[in-house]
Design an enzyme around this catalytic site. Structure first.
Site, PDB file in Angstrom:
ATOM      1  N   GLY A 105      16.007  39.879  71.995  1.00 11.17           N
ATOM      2  CA  GLY A 105      17.268  39.600  72.024  1.00 11.17           C
ATOM      3  C   GLY A 105      17.802  38.650  70.957  1.00 11.17           C
ATOM      4  CG  HIS A 459      18.487  37.291  77.391  1.00  7.99           C
ATOM      5  ND1 HIS A 459      18.975  36.195  77.930  1.00  7.99           N
ATOM      6  CD2 HIS A 459      18.041  37.131  76.381  1.00  7.99           C
ATOM      7  CE1 HIS A 459      18.528  35.234  77.022  1.00  7.99           C
ATOM      8  NE2 HIS A 459      18.103  35.963  75.969  1.00  7.99           N
ATOM      9  CD  GLU A 789     -16.832   4.082  76.304  1.00  8.14           C
ATOM     10  OE1 GLU A 789     -15.363   4.663  76.516  1.00  8.14           O
ATOM     11  OE2 GLU A 789     -17.415   3.671  77.194  1.00  8.14           O
ATOM     12  CB  THR A 811     -12.897  11.864  72.409  1.00  5.79           C
ATOM     13  OG1 THR A 811     -12.641  12.648  73.927  1.00  5.79           O
ATOM     14  CG2 THR A 811     -14.278  12.600  72.174  1.00  5.79           C
ATOM     15  CG  ASP A 813     -12.475   3.620  75.438  1.00  8.01           C
ATOM     16  OD1 ASP A 813     -11.128   3.453  75.270  1.00  8.01           O
ATOM     17  OD2 ASP A 813     -13.109   3.330  76.236  1.00  8.01           O
ATOM     18  CE1 TYR A 896     -20.564  16.391  80.019  1.00 10.58           C
ATOM     19  CE2 TYR A 896     -22.777  16.619  79.186  1.00 10.58           C
ATOM     20  CZ  TYR A 896     -21.981  15.596  79.648  1.00 10.58           C
ATOM     21  OH  TYR A 896     -21.835  14.218  79.939  1.00 10.58           O
TER      22      TYR A 896
HETATM   23  P1  ADP Z   1      16.205  45.112  70.955  1.00 11.32           P
HETATM   24  O1  ADP Z   1      15.465  44.454  69.970  1.00 11.32           O
HETATM   25  O2  ADP Z   1      17.432  43.863  71.545  1.00 11.32           O
HETATM   26  O3  ADP Z   1      15.675  45.633  72.220  1.00 11.32           O
HETATM   27  P2  ADP Z   1      16.922  47.476  69.946  1.00 11.32           P
HETATM   28  O4  ADP Z   1      16.884  47.568  68.603  1.00 11.32           O
HETATM   29  O5  ADP Z   1      15.636  48.134  70.608  1.00 11.32           O
HETATM   30  O6  ADP Z   1      17.268  46.064  70.246  1.00 11.32           O
HETATM   31  O7  ADP Z   1      18.173  48.161  70.583  1.00 11.32           O
HETATM   32  C1  ADP Z   1      19.158  47.657  71.617  1.00 11.32           C
HETATM   33  C2  ADP Z   1      19.148  49.068  72.517  1.00 11.32           C
HETATM   34  O8  ADP Z   1      19.855  50.037  71.769  1.00 11.32           O
HETATM   35  C3  ADP Z   1      18.137  49.336  73.135  1.00 11.32           C
HETATM   36  O9  ADP Z   1      18.124  49.559  74.462  1.00 11.32           O
HETATM   37  C4  ADP Z   1      17.582  50.665  72.470  1.00 11.32           C
HETATM   38  O10 ADP Z   1      16.632  51.679  73.351  1.00 11.32           O
HETATM   39  C5  ADP Z   1      18.839  51.067  71.991  1.00 11.32           C
HETATM   40  N1  ADP Z   1      18.868  51.919  70.848  1.00 11.32           N
HETATM   41  C6  ADP Z   1      18.347  51.503  69.591  1.00 11.32           C
HETATM   42  N2  ADP Z   1      18.715  52.487  68.772  1.00 11.32           N
HETATM   43  C7  ADP Z   1      18.926  53.452  69.395  1.00 11.32           C
HETATM   44  C8  ADP Z   1      19.021  54.910  69.260  1.00 11.32           C
HETATM   45  N3  ADP Z   1      18.823  55.489  67.890  1.00 11.32           N
HETATM   46  N4  ADP Z   1      19.677  55.867  69.838  1.00 11.32           N
HETATM   47  C9  ADP Z   1      19.975  55.172  71.385  1.00 11.32           C
HETATM   48  N5  ADP Z   1      19.711  54.204  71.840  1.00 11.32           N
HETATM   49  C10 ADP Z   1      19.326  53.314  70.803  1.00 11.32           C
HETATM   50 MG    MG Z   2     -13.804   4.710  77.862  1.00 11.47          MG
END
Ligand code: ADP
Ligand code: MG
Ligand code: MG
Length: 920
Positions: A105, A459, A789, A811, A813, A896
């Site tokens: 994300g 997320h 040490e 280690t 000291d 060890y």
């Molecule tokens: P992230 O890295 O945040 O997961 P993505 O690039 O994977 O972002 O995309 C975000 C969302 O969009 C995901 O759920 C992904 O499956 C969807 N998505 C991305 N490209 C396509 C596509 N060509 N067709 C349908 N869904 C897509």
């Molecule tokens: Mg000591």
């Protein structure tokens, strides 16, 4: 395009699935999946090299990039039979970021690119579904507006929510075609108002702006912060790739769906299909937590044929990658597409379980299983759980999104959490409706995350799992009011600062603080660590001073005790008075008296330790710290005396008596009651004792106690102290041996500088051994060795090896001595600045300084073993539990490492990895 011109763009059919640096993780896997025959919508990837070149050259594309992009678009048009911008059969694409390291994300994806007022009509014509086309359109305007044009989400969310409210619908699917038309129009107006120009209609202009936005996001604040926090360096990920992928639609009706799945449960590692999906929705809906999705198992009933296909995809992915996969899929009109896969981020519990099971299933080797887990992460398995006996009922329940229990003060937004953390160290729990990437700084300062919306792949869940923090997601009984810093759960109101407890393993949320208990070792962890022990060359011992510590250390798999600090045994409440007696005594007789009282106590300690650890070795370090450490401070004594004298001079009101009770019953060991206090002779006696201690404290004053009268120096000047300890060890050994308990005690001398010191102590050891042997009628088994040490000891390792049967590097000291830093001063005053300025890479008290301290150790090892081949040499102290330091200890051939009990599992795995890395 000249011949030498660099190639910046690869179609999914030509890109190298291994080239993660160049194509990013997402891009490389899209290529790989395409090439092994999985159903990936066609597309292409712009390389990270293009990104770096773009950023280095003031946000201008490298030569030829757009030419390549156009060629790829034409190829896509051919493949799909659609046209980019075609008013009758439009090609739509997504523009997605993706670097070599997964940064969930952290950068945005634009969907449905290519839509404009013409292609909208084309989309309607193709699908015969006006509602769908407008839905895609309004989504595109918003996402493009946000990501490529930089318009804040709220400008779109506001009118959108207003219309939903007006229509009385809860979810987006409830909106009519007319509603969506109205929304699209409003959105176009928003763009105009916010940017001062009309929404770009030309698909190539859209594509250009979108690519630039993705490339630019690499140097954006969010991404930079994330890389800093997770120490992502350029050699791990440098630049983002851009993936352009033909759109497929999960939102074209009830035979469409979208979802996210893990090939196994990432919370437990159990080999069950795990995931969520939404019917008639687009991918981002699942992740964004806008609608609460259905568990994947439900698909078996709802879409049985597709579920079978999905199961097949699941096993193909896992078999191909030999690793748990986290993948995204979309079903459009009954056809399953895979849109992304990556190695599943799991908590450690799941990593451990899957490591063992993947070996059992023949997918990976034991060695691969051992290398799969970061030793440090095992700490997570020692996570506290809610006390099963805590009889509490949950206030709310959500999805168990990341396991572990945590308790803390509620805070409702990330900035506030950071601000609160600055003023107090109280644990925090971040409570939000849903989290977004911009909340990430709030995660760092919180113990746990709680959300009222979103699923196990939202997320909040993904990020919390990555950080190993507990998370409960989608607890929809909670209504969050961020502005008022309040949340409602039914009748209950939670304000900022209120304490709650959450259990990410069950999904329950409790009001107030609920007791937690330590985690138990799983069978899988035991198996994995037993494999580690087979591979490791280093043995892993624990530091343990009392039998309870030893028992715990055994549970963690310690192969012995590498350091038992006898002074810790002196600190117990029933012993300290005797120790004090010993210290303040003026004559040898007085001292011997006290020592005679200590002897049976120490002997009993050792008997318990030795039998707990039998038949493993136990290394007992004789008294090390300066003895005044057992005494109260001079100031404390002066204060006490002032109060005692005051007490003597005043009426003995009961208040005064109570206030001084503790003074009298404190370290002088006098048991007192109010009645007794009434007797002024007792007060006089107390004053006398305190004065004697004060005199001793003054006499023992040292300018630099850590470099003063301590360790072996004490043992040589007061031989009776060490004699008592040696006798206690040897008598305990004899008693155990007589009881048929196999013991291997080792007597270890601290602070040694010269071999003469060792010889001096050895004479006592020998005499006591003879005496004990005669008294007990059995020869005690033991070894005699030296701490290393002091720098001089290391330099004289050859001579010391003549006297000692083993060495143990202290280690902490040794590091102080090698740097001439005192730890406290260094850490409080200048080390942070040294680290920041890059003068020192790490804190040498945490990470063993291999180049300096390590060099001295290496010399000592070689010199010592030159005299005594194969000599047992180890390390005790904090470094012994640090994976990088363990790697170093392995490399210089130590026998060890010894570390604190809970770090033993970490050390066992690190020791195995050190051995495996060497043979790799
Ligand atoms: P992230 O890295 O945040 O997961 P993505 O690039 O994977 O972002 O995309 C975000 C969302 O969009 C995901 O759920 C992904 O499956 C969807 N998505 C991305 N490209 C396509 C596509 N060509 N067709 C349908 N869904 C897509
Ligand atoms: Mg000591
Ligand atoms: Mg994704």
């Amino acid at each position: 395009m000249t011949n030498e011109q660099k190639k910046y763009v690869y179609s999914f059919t030509e890109g190298d699935g291994k080239a993660r640096q160049l194509l990013g993780g997402k891009g490389a896997n899209l290529c790989e999946m395409t090439q092994i025959g999985l159903n990936v919508p066609p597309g292409y990837t712009i390389t990270t090299e293009a990104c770096l070149s773009y950023l280095e050259n003031d946000n201008t594309y490298p030569d030829g990039l757009m030419q390549e992009v156009r060629e790829q678009m034409i190829a896509l048009e051919k493949l799909t039979g659609k046209g980019f911008g075609d008013a009758h059969n439009p090609l739509l694409v997504s523009v997605r970021s993706g670097s070599a390291m997964s940064m969930p994300g952290m950068m945005d994806t634009i969907l449905n690119l290519g839509m404009n007022s013409d292609t909208l009509q084309g989309e309607i014509e193709q699908t015969g579904d006006e509602r769908f086309a407008y839905d895609a359109y309004r989504r595109f305007i918003q996402l493009f507006g946000k990501v490529a044009l930089g318009i804040d989400d709220e400008y779109f969310d506001e009118p959108f929510e207003a219309i939903k409210k007006r229509e009385g619908v809860k979810e987006d699917v409830g909106l009519s075609t007319d509603n969506l038309k109205e929304i699209a129009t409003l959105f176009l107006e928003v763009v105009h108002a916010q940017t001062g120009r009309a929404f770009p209609e030309d698909p190539y202009e859209q594509l250009d702006l979108a690519i630039k936005a993705v490339l630019g996001s690499w140097s954006g604040k969010r991404a930079v912060d994330y890389r800093r926090e997770f120490n992502i360096t350029p050699d791990q990920a440098n630049g983002t790739a851009v993936n352009i992928c033909t759109m497929v639609f999960g939102n074209r009706g009830d035979d469409c769906a979208t979802g996210v799945a893990f090939t196994r449960n990432p919370g437990t590692g159990e080999n069950v299909f795990y995931g969520e999906y939404l019917v008639n929705a687009q991918g981002e809906d699942v992740v964004a937590g806008i609608r609460t999705p259905k568990p994947i198992a439900q698909m078996a009933d709802e879409m049985p044929d597709l579920y079978r296909q999905l199961e097949e995809l699941r096993s193909k992915l896992e078999n191909h990658y030999s690793e748990i996969q986290d993948f995204e899929f979309t079903i459009e009109k009954g056809i399953l597409y895979c849109l992304q896969t990556r190695n599943g981020k799991m908590n450690t519990q799941a990593m451990v379980r899957t490591s063992v099971e993947l070996v059992e299933e023949g997918l990976i080797t034991k060695d691969q299983a051992l290398m799969r887990i970061a030793p440090e992460s095992l700490e997570q398995m020692l996570f506290p759980r809610l006390d099963p006996n805590a009889n509490v009922s949950a206030l709310a329940t959500g999805l168990p999104a990341s396991p572990g229990a945590a308790c803390g003060h509620v805070v409702f937004d990330a900035d506030r959490a950071v601000a609160l953390k600055k003023t107090s160290d109280k644990p925090l729990i971040l409570l939000r409706e849903e989290t977004k990437p911009e909340d990430i700084h709030g995660f760092f300062v919180s113990e746990a995350i709680l959300t009222s919306r979103g699923g196990k792949t939202s997320h909040a869940a993904v990020v919390a799992r990555g950080m190993g923090k507990p998370c409960v997601a989608g607890a929809d009984g909670i209504e969050v009011d961020v502005m008022a810093r309040r949340a409602h759960i039914g009748e209950v109101v939670i304000k900022e600062g209120d304490i709650i407890t959450l259990d990410g393993t069950s999904g329950n949320v409790y009001l107030g603080a609920v007791a937690t208990v330590e985690a138990e070792f799983s069978d899988e962890l035991k198996t994995l660590l037993s494999w580690a022990d087979e591979r490791a060359q280093l043995k892993v011992m624990a530091n343990a001073d009392i039998p309870e510590d030893a028992e715990r250390a055994l549970k963690y798999g310690a192969m012995g005790i590498g350091l038992c600090r006898t002074e810790r045994m002196f600190n117990a409440a029933d012993r300290l008075p005797i120790v004090l007696e010993m210290i303040v005594s003026d004559t040898l007789e007085q001292r011997q008296d006290a020592l005679d009282k200590l002897l049976p106590i120490q002997r009993q300690d050792f008997i318990e330790l030795f039998s707990t650890m039998s038949p493993r070795p136990v290394t007992v370090r004789l008294l090390d710290p300066p003895i005044h450490e057992f005494l109260p401070s001079e100031n404390q004594l002066i204060d006490d005396l002032v109060q005692l004298k005051h007490l003597k001079d005043t009426m003995r009101g009961s208040e005064v008596l109570t206030a001084t009770l503790s003074l009298l019953s404190g370290q002088n060991g006098t048991m007192t009651s109010i009645q007794q206090l009434a007797d002024s002779s007792l007060v006089d006696e107390a004053i006398e004792k305190k004065e004697a201690i004060l005199k001793k404290v003054r006499a023992l004053f040292e300018v630099n106690p850590m470099l003063g009268h301590r360790g072996v120096r004490l043992g040589i000047t007061f031989p009776e102290i060490y004699a008592m300890q040696i006798r206690a060890v040897l008598e305990a050994a004899c008693e155990c041996q007589k009881a048929g308990i196999e013991v291997h005690p080792e007597i270890m001398i601290p602070q040694v500088c010269t071999s003469e010191e060792l010889r001096n102590i050895k004479v006592h050891v020998e005499n006591i051994r003879l005496a004990v042997e005669e008294e007990q009628g059995i020869a005690p088994v033991f070894k005699f060795g030296s701490m290393m040490e002091v720098v001089r000891a290391c330099m004289r390792a050859e001579q010391l090896a003549e006297e000692a049967e083993f060495f143990s590097f202290g280690t902490n000291d040794l590091t102080q001595a090698t740097f001439s830093f005192s730890r406290e001063d260094a850490e409080n005053k200048f080390l942070p600045m040294y680290n920041e300025a890059g003068i020192l890479q790490d804190n040498p008290f945490e990470v063993l300084d291999a180049n300096g301290v390590g060099k001295i150790m290496e010399l000592a090892v070689n010199w010592g073993r030159g005299v005594k081949p194969g000599m047992k040499i180890g390390i005790c102290g904090e470094h012994g539990g640090h994976p990088a330091s363990i790697g170093f200890c392995h490399s210089i051939g130590l026998t060890y490492v010894s570390c604190s009990g809970p770090r033993v599992p970490i050390a066992r795995l690190a020791a195995a990895q050190a051995a495996l890395q060497e043979t790799a």
